[in-house]
Design a protein around this motif. Structure first.
Motif, PDB file in Angstrom:
ATOM      1  N   HIS A  94     -21.349 -17.632 -25.609  1.00 22.29           N
ATOM      2  CA  HIS A  94     -22.596 -16.464 -25.285  1.00 22.29           C
ATOM      3  C   HIS A  94     -22.399 -15.388 -24.338  1.00 22.29           C
ATOM      4  O   HIS A  94     -21.586 -15.483 -23.372  1.00 22.29           O
ATOM      5  CB  HIS A  94     -23.761 -17.023 -24.780  1.00 22.29           C
ATOM      6  CG  HIS A  94     -24.220 -18.200 -26.025  1.00 22.29           C
ATOM      7  ND1 HIS A  94     -24.634 -17.866 -27.221  1.00 22.29           N
ATOM      8  CD2 HIS A  94     -24.948 -19.496 -25.749  1.00 22.29           C
ATOM      9  CE1 HIS A  94     -25.100 -19.275 -27.832  1.00 22.29           C
ATOM     10  NE2 HIS A  94     -25.119 -19.904 -26.878  1.00 22.29           N
ATOM     11  N   CYS A 157     -26.168 -11.256 -28.078  1.00 21.41           N
ATOM     12  CA  CYS A 157     -24.796 -11.947 -27.996  1.00 21.41           C
ATOM     13  C   CYS A 157     -23.639 -11.523 -29.177  1.00 21.41           C
ATOM     14  O   CYS A 157     -24.009 -11.602 -30.157  1.00 21.41           O
ATOM     15  CB  CYS A 157     -25.145 -13.317 -28.309  1.00 21.41           C
ATOM     16  SG  CYS A 157     -23.522 -14.317 -27.989  1.00 21.41           S
ATOM     17  N   HIS A 162     -23.966 -14.582 -34.027  1.00 15.69           N
ATOM     18  CA  HIS A 162     -24.841 -14.851 -33.172  1.00 15.69           C
ATOM     19  C   HIS A 162     -26.018 -13.989 -33.094  1.00 15.69           C
ATOM     20  O   HIS A 162     -27.179 -14.327 -32.818  1.00 15.69           O
ATOM     21  CB  HIS A 162     -24.368 -15.340 -31.844  1.00 15.69           C
ATOM     22  CG  HIS A 162     -23.812 -16.557 -31.570  1.00 15.69           C
ATOM     23  ND1 HIS A 162     -23.489 -17.036 -30.543  1.00 15.69           N
ATOM     24  CD2 HIS A 162     -23.136 -17.323 -32.522  1.00 15.69           C
ATOM     25  CE1 HIS A 162     -23.005 -18.190 -30.637  1.00 15.69           C
ATOM     26  NE2 HIS A 162     -22.833 -18.579 -31.974  1.00 15.69           N
TER      27      HIS A 162
HETATM   28 ZN    ZN Z   1     -23.942 -16.445 -28.466  1.00  7.68          ZN
END
Ligand code: ZN
Length: 173
Positions: A94, A157, A162
Motif C-alpha cells: 500500500h 493506493c 487496489h
Molecule cells: Zn494497496
C-alpha cells in the motif's frame, strides 16, 4: 581669562553633543529589541497554526480506514501511513498517492501498473502532489508536503487493482 572661556564653551559643546548622542543611542536598542521579540512571537504562532499531522491506516483487506483527509490551503501536512496487516508488500503493498486536480484516477492507475520497479509510481509523473513509499504489513511511512489551493483532490493506493477500493479525497479548505 580667554583660555578659560574657550575651555568652558568646549566643555558645554561636548556635553551637549554627548547628551544628544546618548539619547539617540539609547532609543535604538530598545526599538530593535521589541521588534525582534514581536517577529519571533508571530513566527512561532504561524508555525503552530500552519502544521498538521494526519494518520491513515491500511490493512490486509485492501482498505484504508479513512476516505477523507481534511487540511487547510498552505498548511504543512505530515501524513503518516500505517499498514496494520501482516502480508508482504509484494502481495498486499500500500501507498498513498495524492493526485493533482483533474488527473483521471483510472488513467493514472493504468500507468502505475507499468512502474513496478519504482513501487508503482510512474517515473517523472507530473500528476502527483505527494506520495508515500510502498509498504507491507507492520510497516509505516510518513511524508510532509504543503497543502495545495482549496479544492478536492483524489488519493489512491497505486498497487495494481487496489484503487477501486483504496481511494479517498484530500479536502483542502
Ligand atoms: Zn494497496
Amino acid at each position: 581669562m580667554k583660555k578659560v572661556r574657550i575651555s568652558v564653551m568646549f566643555f558645554m559643546l561636548s556635553a551637549g553633543m554627548f547628551t544628544f548622542t546618548s539619547c539617540g543611542g539609547g532609543e535604538k536598542p530598545t526599538e530593535t529589541t521589541s521588534t525582534e521579540q514581536t517577529d519571533a512571537h508571530e513566527t512561532r504562532a504561524d508555525e503552530n497554526a500552519n502544521a498538521v499531522t494526519l494518520e491513515i491506516e491500511s490493512n490486509d483487506k485492501m482498505q484504508f480506514n479513512l476516505s477523507e483527509l481534511n487540511v487547510k490551503a498552505g498548511q504543512e501536512v505530515t501524513l503518516v501511513l500505517k499498514h496494520t496487516g501482516t502480508m508482504p508488500k509484494t502481495a498486499m503493498g500500500h501507498n498513498v498517492v495524492i493526485l493533482k486536480a483533474g488527473v483521471d484516477i483510472a488513467d493514472f492507475a493504468r500507468a502505475a501498473i507499468g512502474a513496478k520497479d519504482n513501487d508503482y509510481i510512474p517515473a517523472d509523473s507530473q500528476d502527483i502532489i505527494a506520495h508515500t513509499k510502498l509498504i507491507g504489513g507492520g510497516e509505516s511511512d510518513q511524508i510532509t508536503f504543503t497543502a495545495p489551493e482549496a479544492g478536492e483532490y483524489d488519493f489512491i493506493c497505486s498497487f495494481p487493482g487496489h484503487y477501486s477500493m483504496m481511494k479517498g479525497k484530500l479536502i483542502v479548505e
